[in-house]
Design a protein around this motif. Structure first.
Motif, PDB file in Angstrom:
ATOM      1  N   VAL A 104       0.848   4.134  -2.855  1.00  0.00           N
ATOM      2  CA  VAL A 104       0.603   5.537  -2.492  1.00  0.00           C
ATOM      3  C   VAL A 104       1.763   6.418  -2.945  1.00  0.00           C
ATOM      4  O   VAL A 104       1.544   7.487  -3.525  1.00  0.00           O
ATOM      5  CB  VAL A 104       0.357   5.670  -0.969  1.00  0.00           C
ATOM      6  CG1 VAL A 104       0.381   7.116  -0.526  1.00  0.00           C
ATOM      7  CG2 VAL A 104      -0.962   5.019  -0.591  1.00  0.00           C
ATOM      8  N   TYR A 128       1.638   6.803  -6.734  1.00  0.00           N
ATOM      9  CA  TYR A 128       0.500   7.632  -7.112  1.00  0.00           C
ATOM     10  C   TYR A 128       0.807   9.109  -6.842  1.00  0.00           C
ATOM     11  O   TYR A 128       0.590   9.962  -7.703  1.00  0.00           O
ATOM     12  CB  TYR A 128      -0.753   7.194  -6.349  1.00  0.00           C
ATOM     13  CG  TYR A 128      -1.956   8.032  -6.682  1.00  0.00           C
ATOM     14  CD1 TYR A 128      -2.685   7.802  -7.834  1.00  0.00           C
ATOM     15  CD2 TYR A 128      -2.349   9.069  -5.847  1.00  0.00           C
ATOM     16  CE1 TYR A 128      -3.788   8.584  -8.156  1.00  0.00           C
ATOM     17  CE2 TYR A 128      -3.451   9.848  -6.155  1.00  0.00           C
ATOM     18  CZ  TYR A 128      -4.162   9.609  -7.310  1.00  0.00           C
ATOM     19  OH  TYR A 128      -5.238  10.389  -7.608  1.00  0.00           O
ATOM     20  N   HIS A 129       1.331   9.410  -5.658  1.00  0.00           N
ATOM     21  CA  HIS A 129       1.656  10.800  -5.320  1.00  0.00           C
ATOM     22  C   HIS A 129       2.720  11.366  -6.255  1.00  0.00           C
ATOM     23  O   HIS A 129       2.626  12.524  -6.674  1.00  0.00           O
ATOM     24  CB  HIS A 129       2.107  10.933  -3.858  1.00  0.00           C
ATOM     25  CG  HIS A 129       0.960  11.038  -2.913  1.00  0.00           C
ATOM     26  ND1 HIS A 129       0.135  12.126  -2.841  1.00  0.00           N
ATOM     27  CD2 HIS A 129       0.488  10.155  -2.003  1.00  0.00           C
ATOM     28  CE1 HIS A 129      -0.797  11.926  -1.933  1.00  0.00           C
ATOM     29  NE2 HIS A 129      -0.607  10.735  -1.414  1.00  0.00           N
ATOM     30  N   ILE A 172       0.849  -1.198   0.000  1.00  0.00           N
ATOM     31  CA  ILE A 172       0.000   0.000   0.000  1.00  0.00           C
ATOM     32  C   ILE A 172       0.883   1.246   0.000  1.00  0.00           C
ATOM     33  O   ILE A 172       0.636   2.194  -0.744  1.00  0.00           O
ATOM     34  CB  ILE A 172      -0.980   0.001   1.197  1.00  0.00           C
ATOM     35  CG1 ILE A 172      -2.045  -1.071   1.002  1.00  0.00           C
ATOM     36  CG2 ILE A 172      -1.632   1.382   1.368  1.00  0.00           C
ATOM     37  CD1 ILE A 172      -2.930  -1.304   2.221  1.00  0.00           C
TER      38      ILE A 172
END
Length: 147
Positions: free
Chosen positions: A20, A23-24, A16
């Motif tokens: 994340v 994605y950021h 995860i």
């Protein structure tokens, strides 16, 4: 061994975290290509779905409404957002995207490939299950029932 420290849970937490982070990174890159900060891009994306009062934007971003005011001020100065009185309560101002703001939000969304491409490889049932699990992890099922 507690459920929070078993190897499977630790691996899921790391995965995860990797998702994340990627994605950021992509989101910040896409925002910068439109001369926006990540926070400005997130607000614009929220507003492209529906006009919102500052407090609801702040809740989505998990920050203070005063921070949102500055972000909306900068988006408004660029002609991407405007404020209108809320028809349901004229004391409340809604932030809403302009036509240029909607177009910019659509271009931003279209440039985010990292999350969309791998998700597209999942079946509808897998994406639905993932959505339900993520909402459950975030406690959104209970929050939606309360509203």
């Amino acid at each position: 061994m507690t459920p929070r420290s078993d190897p499977l849970t630790l691996e899921v937490v790391e995965l995860i975290g990797s998702v994340v982070a990627r994605y950021h990174e992509e989101y910040e890159q896409a925002a910068s290509e439109h001369a926006l900060t990540g926070a400005q891009a997130r607000v614009l994306g929220l507003l492209a779905r529906e006009p919102l009062p500052m407090r609801r934007i702040a809740r989505h971003l998990k920050c203070e409404p005063s921070n949102v005011t500055g972000i909306v001020d900068r988006l408004e100065a660029r002609g991407l957002v405007e404020r209108h009185p809320d028809p349901a309560d004229r004391r409340v101002k809604l932030a809403a995207p302009t036509e240029e703001g909607i177009a910019t939000a659509e271009r931003l969304r279209a440039s985010l490939h990292f999350a969309r491409e791998p998700l597209g490889e999942l079946t509808v049932a897998e994406r639905t299950l993932l959505k339900q699990l993520l909402r459950r992890m975030l406690g959104e099922d209970a929050a939606e029932a309360a509203e």
